[in-house]
Scaffold this motif. Sequence first.
Motif, PDB file in Angstrom:
ATOM      1  N   MET A   1      30.014   4.933  -6.023  1.00 36.89           N
ATOM      2  CA  MET A   1      30.129   4.570  -4.615  1.00 36.89           C
ATOM      3  C   MET A   1      30.211   3.051  -4.452  1.00 36.89           C
ATOM      4  SD  MET A   1      30.171   6.043  -1.540  1.00 36.89           S
ATOM      5  CE  MET A   1      29.040   7.368  -1.164  1.00 36.89           C
ATOM      6  N   ASN A   2      29.389   2.332  -5.188  1.00 33.46           N
ATOM      7  CA  ASN A   2      29.407   0.865  -5.109  1.00 33.46           C
ATOM      8  C   ASN A   2      30.727   0.281  -5.585  1.00 33.46           C
ATOM      9  OD1 ASN A   2      26.898   0.036  -3.973  1.00 33.46           O
ATOM     10  ND2 ASN A   2      25.855   0.626  -5.864  1.00 33.46           N
ATOM     11  N   LYS A   3      31.352   0.967  -6.519  1.00 30.42           N
ATOM     12  CA  LYS A   3      32.646   0.513  -7.041  1.00 30.42           C
ATOM     13  C   LYS A   3      33.757   0.715  -6.019  1.00 30.42           C
ATOM     14  CE  LYS A   3      34.891   2.874 -10.244  1.00 30.42           C
ATOM     15  NZ  LYS A   3      35.224   3.501 -11.552  1.00 30.42           N
ATOM     16  N   ARG A   4      33.601   1.738  -5.201  1.00 32.16           N
ATOM     17  CA  ARG A   4      34.666   2.124  -4.278  1.00 32.16           C
ATOM     18  C   ARG A   4      34.466   1.634  -2.844  1.00 32.16           C
ATOM     19  NH1 ARG A   4      38.240   5.977  -5.936  1.00 32.16           N
ATOM     20  NH2 ARG A   4      38.010   6.609  -8.116  1.00 32.16           N
ATOM     21  N   PHE A   5      33.250   1.264  -2.506  1.00 31.24           N
ATOM     22  CA  PHE A   5      32.983   0.779  -1.148  1.00 31.24           C
ATOM     23  C   PHE A   5      32.233  -0.544  -1.267  1.00 31.24           C
ATOM     24  CE2 PHE A   5      31.656   0.506   3.162  1.00 31.24           C
ATOM     25  CZ  PHE A   5      32.479   1.353   3.897  1.00 31.24           C
ATOM     26  N   LYS A   6      32.964  -1.637  -1.087  1.00 27.59           N
ATOM     27  CA  LYS A   6      32.398  -2.970  -1.306  1.00 27.59           C
ATOM     28  C   LYS A   6      32.167  -3.697   0.021  1.00 27.59           C
ATOM     29  CE  LYS A   6      34.435  -3.564  -5.902  1.00 27.59           C
ATOM     30  NZ  LYS A   6      33.161  -3.519  -6.621  1.00 27.59           N
ATOM     31  N   PHE A   7      31.194  -4.606  -0.001  1.00 21.53           N
ATOM     32  CA  PHE A   7      30.854  -5.414   1.169  1.00 21.53           C
ATOM     33  C   PHE A   7      31.162  -6.871   0.864  1.00 21.53           C
ATOM     34  CE2 PHE A   7      28.154  -1.674   1.052  1.00 21.53           C
ATOM     35  CZ  PHE A   7      28.328  -1.157   2.331  1.00 21.53           C
ATOM     36  N   THR A   8      31.931  -7.494   1.754  1.00 19.94           N
ATOM     37  CA  THR A   8      32.347  -8.879   1.501  1.00 19.94           C
ATOM     38  C   THR A   8      31.274  -9.885   1.885  1.00 19.94           C
ATOM     39  OG1 THR A   8      33.335  -9.176   3.701  1.00 19.94           O
ATOM     40  CG2 THR A   8      34.737  -8.240   1.976  1.00 19.94           C
ATOM     41  N   ASN A   9      30.438  -9.549   2.863  1.00 17.08           N
ATOM     42  CA  ASN A   9      29.452 -10.523   3.347  1.00 17.08           C
ATOM     43  C   ASN A   9      28.150  -9.840   3.785  1.00 17.08           C
ATOM     44  OD1 ASN A   9      30.623  -9.279   5.592  1.00 17.08           O
ATOM     45  ND2 ASN A   9      30.614 -11.139   6.843  1.00 17.08           N
TER      46      ASN A   9
END
Length: 296
Positions: free
Chosen positions: A91-99
């Motif tokens: 999930m972390n690989k596919r849904f990233k947060f920019t800030n």
Amino acid sequence: MQFLAYIIIYPFLWMISILPFKVLYFISDILYIFLFKIFGYRKKTVKENLKLVFPNKSHAEIQAITSAFYHHLCDMILETIKSMTISEAEMNKRFKFTNIDVINTLGEKHKSIVLMCAHYASWEWIFIMQKHVKHKGYGIYKRLANKYFDRLVKRIRARYNTYLITTKETIPTLIQSKKDGELSISGFASDQSPKAHKAFHWTEFMGIKVPVYTGAEMLAKKLDMAVVFFNVEKVKRGHYQATFKTITETPKDYPDYTITEAFLKLVEKQIYDDPRYYLWTHKRWKHRDKVPKAFQ
């Protein structure tokens, strides 16, 4: 009957959820043929919505957006099922947060947050955010008719420390949360259509006057919560990127409904930038001909 439906359907959902993504998207492509090409699920509504908000687009352009939307919708359906068993690492690989620091900085100020979201790109995988912040997560949702599937959805969300609460539960839950000194972040999908006779405010959305949900803004003011917009982009198939934009840390300083209107402007920008990923199957503009005189 509810339990019977659950024990029949659940094993199929689970088996789909453990499939690798390549197979999952192959199934999505097949689903697209049935949903769009054969059954035409809500196709009339989708095209009416697109023609309404994009009157200057050609027939070919509307067709292209419609087709791309159904491809994305089928992906979303399969990705939602995948949520049952997907690993945290995947999930972390596919849904990233920019800030994500925007949220954590507000946390350092001990500011609870109203997170205003739209039905755009992916709202199903937002819950992984809870692994990156200290706020306790609440998601406002509509309870499912089948109580067994309702429990399943709650259990899936709880994997990432997010707790689903209904609209009726929202105010008492968050008031108690504030009394307990809890740091919370509450997600509201505020871009859909309320019942016309219950609306407190009407405004233009995509150039058309409609009733709008104002509960998120009113709650932020009542409990002095920061208001943050959650912007999601689809980077490629199965991969999303989220960016946070603080609308205000001091909602009481704003005249009523201006925060809601600021949110809708941000949603409009998402849609204008790439209309393929908005949820066009809902009749968002169905009340456009019922504008009360007070709002005309």
